[in-house]
Design an enzyme around this catalytic site. Structure first.
Site, PDB file in Angstrom:
ATOM      1  N   GLU A  91      -8.329   3.303  14.700  1.00 19.06           N
ATOM      2  CA  GLU A  91      -7.048   3.249  15.386  1.00 19.06           C
ATOM      3  C   GLU A  91      -7.165   2.236  16.520  1.00 19.06           C
ATOM      4  O   GLU A  91      -8.259   1.997  17.044  1.00 19.06           O
ATOM      5  CB  GLU A  91      -6.663   4.621  15.924  1.00 19.06           C
ATOM      6  CG  GLU A  91      -6.609   5.717  14.868  1.00 19.06           C
ATOM      7  CD  GLU A  91      -5.580   5.466  13.771  1.00 19.06           C
ATOM      8  OE1 GLU A  91      -4.718   4.563  13.939  1.00 19.06           O
ATOM      9  OE2 GLU A  91      -5.636   6.164  12.751  1.00 19.06           O
ATOM     10  N   GLY A 115       0.832  -1.198   0.000  1.00 18.50           N
ATOM     11  CA  GLY A 115       0.000   0.000   0.000  1.00 18.50           C
ATOM     12  C   GLY A 115       0.864   1.244   0.000  1.00 18.50           C
ATOM     13  O   GLY A 115       0.539   2.239   0.654  1.00 18.50           O
ATOM     14  N   GLY A 116       1.954   1.196  -0.755  1.00 21.35           N
ATOM     15  CA  GLY A 116       2.973   2.247  -0.704  1.00 21.35           C
ATOM     16  C   GLY A 116       2.657   3.510  -1.473  1.00 21.35           C
ATOM     17  O   GLY A 116       3.501   4.403  -1.547  1.00 21.35           O
ATOM     18  N   GLY A 117       1.463   3.602  -2.059  1.00 30.23           N
ATOM     19  CA  GLY A 117       1.089   4.821  -2.765  1.00 30.23           C
ATOM     20  C   GLY A 117       1.989   5.085  -3.960  1.00 30.23           C
ATOM     21  O   GLY A 117       2.244   4.203  -4.776  1.00 30.23           O
ATOM     22  N   LYS A 163       2.710   1.662   6.080  1.00 29.20           N
ATOM     23  CA  LYS A 163       2.513   2.915   6.823  1.00 29.20           C
ATOM     24  C   LYS A 163       1.069   3.379   6.657  1.00 29.20           C
ATOM     25  O   LYS A 163       0.611   3.629   5.550  1.00 29.20           O
ATOM     26  CB  LYS A 163       3.456   4.006   6.315  1.00 29.20           C
ATOM     27  CG  LYS A 163       3.244   5.359   7.017  1.00 29.20           C
ATOM     28  CD  LYS A 163       4.093   6.436   6.400  1.00 29.20           C
ATOM     29  CE  LYS A 163       3.650   6.828   5.020  1.00 29.20           C
ATOM     30  NZ  LYS A 163       2.301   7.472   5.004  1.00 29.20           N
ATOM     31  N   GLU A 220       2.013   2.674  12.624  1.00 31.97           N
ATOM     32  CA  GLU A 220       0.629   3.040  12.948  1.00 31.97           C
ATOM     33  C   GLU A 220       0.573   3.724  14.315  1.00 31.97           C
ATOM     34  O   GLU A 220       1.490   3.595  15.140  1.00 31.97           O
ATOM     35  CB  GLU A 220      -0.264   1.801  12.990  1.00 31.97           C
ATOM     36  CG  GLU A 220      -0.505   1.122  11.655  1.00 31.97           C
ATOM     37  CD  GLU A 220      -1.599   1.783  10.824  1.00 31.97           C
ATOM     38  OE1 GLU A 220      -2.122   2.836  11.240  1.00 31.97           O
ATOM     39  OE2 GLU A 220      -1.930   1.225   9.752  1.00 31.97           O
ATOM     40  N   MET A 237      -3.555  -6.282  -2.359  1.00 31.84           N
ATOM     41  CA  MET A 237      -2.965  -6.871  -1.152  1.00 31.84           C
ATOM     42  C   MET A 237      -3.870  -7.906  -0.502  1.00 31.84           C
ATOM     43  O   MET A 237      -3.424  -8.696   0.336  1.00 31.84           O
ATOM     44  CB  MET A 237      -2.613  -5.784  -0.137  1.00 31.84           C
ATOM     45  CG  MET A 237      -3.773  -4.980   0.371  1.00 31.84           C
ATOM     46  SD  MET A 237      -3.206  -3.592   1.392  1.00 31.84           S
ATOM     47  CE  MET A 237      -4.756  -2.767   1.725  1.00 31.84           C
ATOM     48  N   ASP A 295       1.035  -1.338  -4.845  1.00 32.17           N
ATOM     49  CA  ASP A 295      -0.268  -0.723  -4.607  1.00 32.17           C
ATOM     50  C   ASP A 295      -1.182  -1.053  -5.777  1.00 32.17           C
ATOM     51  O   ASP A 295      -0.785  -1.742  -6.724  1.00 32.17           O
ATOM     52  CB  ASP A 295      -0.145   0.801  -4.414  1.00 32.17           C
ATOM     53  CG  ASP A 295      -1.200   1.345  -3.448  1.00 32.17           C
ATOM     54  OD1 ASP A 295      -2.384   0.992  -3.608  1.00 32.17           O
ATOM     55  OD2 ASP A 295      -0.857   2.128  -2.548  1.00 32.17           O
ATOM     56  N   LEU A 296      -2.394  -0.538  -5.738  1.00 32.52           N
ATOM     57  CA  LEU A 296      -3.373  -0.786  -6.796  1.00 32.52           C
ATOM     58  C   LEU A 296      -2.899  -0.192  -8.122  1.00 32.52           C
ATOM     59  O   LEU A 296      -2.141   0.790  -8.130  1.00 32.52           O
ATOM     60  CB  LEU A 296      -4.721  -0.191  -6.402  1.00 32.52           C
ATOM     61  CG  LEU A 296      -5.417  -0.854  -5.204  1.00 32.52           C
ATOM     62  CD1 LEU A 296      -6.570   0.016  -4.717  1.00 32.52           C
ATOM     63  CD2 LEU A 296      -5.913  -2.242  -5.568  1.00 32.52           C
ATOM     64  N   HIS A 309      -4.891   0.749   9.506  1.00 41.65           N
ATOM     65  CA  HIS A 309      -5.949   1.500  10.206  1.00 41.65           C
ATOM     66  C   HIS A 309      -7.148   1.810   9.302  1.00 41.65           C
ATOM     67  O   HIS A 309      -8.189   2.259   9.768  1.00 41.65           O
ATOM     68  CB  HIS A 309      -5.393   2.771  10.850  1.00 41.65           C
ATOM     69  CG  HIS A 309      -5.020   3.874   9.903  1.00 41.65           C
ATOM     70  ND1 HIS A 309      -4.687   5.144  10.360  1.00 41.65           N
ATOM     71  CD2 HIS A 309      -4.922   3.927   8.539  1.00 41.65           C
ATOM     72  CE1 HIS A 309      -4.401   5.915   9.314  1.00 41.65           C
ATOM     73  NE2 HIS A 309      -4.548   5.194   8.215  1.00 41.65           N
ATOM     74  N   ASP A 310      -6.991   1.559   7.994  1.00 43.16           N
ATOM     75  CA  ASP A 310      -8.091   1.774   7.055  1.00 43.16           C
ATOM     76  C   ASP A 310      -9.087   0.618   7.037  1.00 43.16           C
ATOM     77  O   ASP A 310     -10.131   0.728   6.389  1.00 43.16           O
ATOM     78  CB  ASP A 310      -7.547   1.932   5.627  1.00 43.16           C
ATOM     79  CG  ASP A 310      -6.807   3.244   5.418  1.00 43.16           C
ATOM     80  OD1 ASP A 310      -7.187   4.231   6.069  1.00 43.16           O
ATOM     81  OD2 ASP A 310      -5.863   3.268   4.619  1.00 43.16           O
TER      82      ASP A 310
END
Length: 282
Positions: free
Chosen positions: A248, A127-129, A184, A217, A171, A150-151, A188-189
């Site tokens: 969270e 999910g590294g953007g 990172k 997190e 993922m 990532d996507l 939490h999403d």
């Protein structure tokens, strides 16, 4: 302006010419808002205050009464599907996250020096953007081969970085093989169930004996007195507004999902930032 001065966003000065005019200057807080600064939170502020991201906050009452996901109630789609179909929103969102990656990357790198030095091979950012975090890590530790995962619609906009491979995928299906993984502000999403799925895929991607997952997190401390404890609870509300059932978590809650995913050992590492590093081992 008086309110912003009281909140220490700006500082007030009296004009030295004696004409009674009040002048205003930057403080440590408002310097984070400068667009042309190397470390700027302006893209994040613009993102979080955009009408599209403010709208879900007004759906909290409906969520409490009827259930559901606030972002989906506001826009008809969950945030990830909405970004896929709206390139302008996708850029707004990615830019907002990228600016925080630059800032937090410094804290991660300074707070986990021995840990990065011990990675002999590849590190996948799940999910590294657009790759800001993994790029900063590889620049500091060039012996690491970086994978930004990532996507497809996210990595398609990522710039080229030396030593970084951009890989697209899901993922929830599989994660590229690597010697270690890092995430990172990803877990939490998602709900506990989804976090376990992601972590199990991470466990399958890393070596059984030498692999590790680094989770950056917030760790919520409801009775804590630090500024970071207040921010953690603010982030908890943010997850209700924007995520897909995320939240969270306290250390007890993190321990529970780690164990369910097969990570029976973990360390909590303080870094000079709001989040912590949770170093988890299979």
């Amino acid at each position: 302006m008086r309110l912003l001065v009281r909140k220490k966003i700006f500082a007030a000065y009296h004009d030295s010419n004696g004409n009674g005019e009040t002048l205003y200057g930057l403080t440590h807080s408002s310097r984070w808002l400068l667009r042309d600064s190397e470390l700027s939170l302006a893209p994040m502020i613009l993102m979080e205050n955009h009408p599209l991201l403010m709208a879900p906050w007004h759906c909290f009452s409906q969520c409490v009464k009827e259930g559901g996901i606030a972002f989906k109630i506001a826009h008809g789609k969950e945030i990830w599907d909405f970004a896929l179909q709206n390139p302008e929103f996708n850029k707004l969102f990615n830019d907002g996250l990228a600016c925080t990656s630059k800032i937090i990357a410094r804290a991660i790198i300074s707070g986990y020096k021995d840990g990065f030095s011990s990675i002999n091979g590849s590190l996948v950012d799940v999910g590294g953007g657009t790759g800001e975090l993994i790029n900063e890590i590889v620049k500091s530790y060039p012996h690491i081969r970086g994978i930004n995962f990532d996507l497809p619609h996210v990595v398609s906009t990522a710039p080229k970085f030396d030593g970084i491979s951009h890989v697209d995928g899901d993922m929830f299906q599989a994660i590229p093989k690597a010697d270690a993984a890092i995430m990172k502000f990803v877990l939490h999403d998602w709900s506990d169930e989804d976090c376990v799925k992601i972590l199990r895929n991470c466990r399958n991607a890393i070596p059984e004996k030498t692999g590790k997952v680094l989770i950056t997190e917030v760790i919520v401390k409801p009775d804590g007195n630090d500024l970071s404890d207040d921010t953690g609870l603010d982030f908890d509300l943010l997850m209700i507004a924007h995520s897909t059932g995320g939240k969270e978590r306290t250390e007890v809650e993190w321990k529970k999902i780690l164990e369910e995913a097969g990570f029976l050992r973990y360390n909590i590492i303080n870094i000079p930032a709001i989040p912590f590093i949770i170093e988890a081992f299979p």
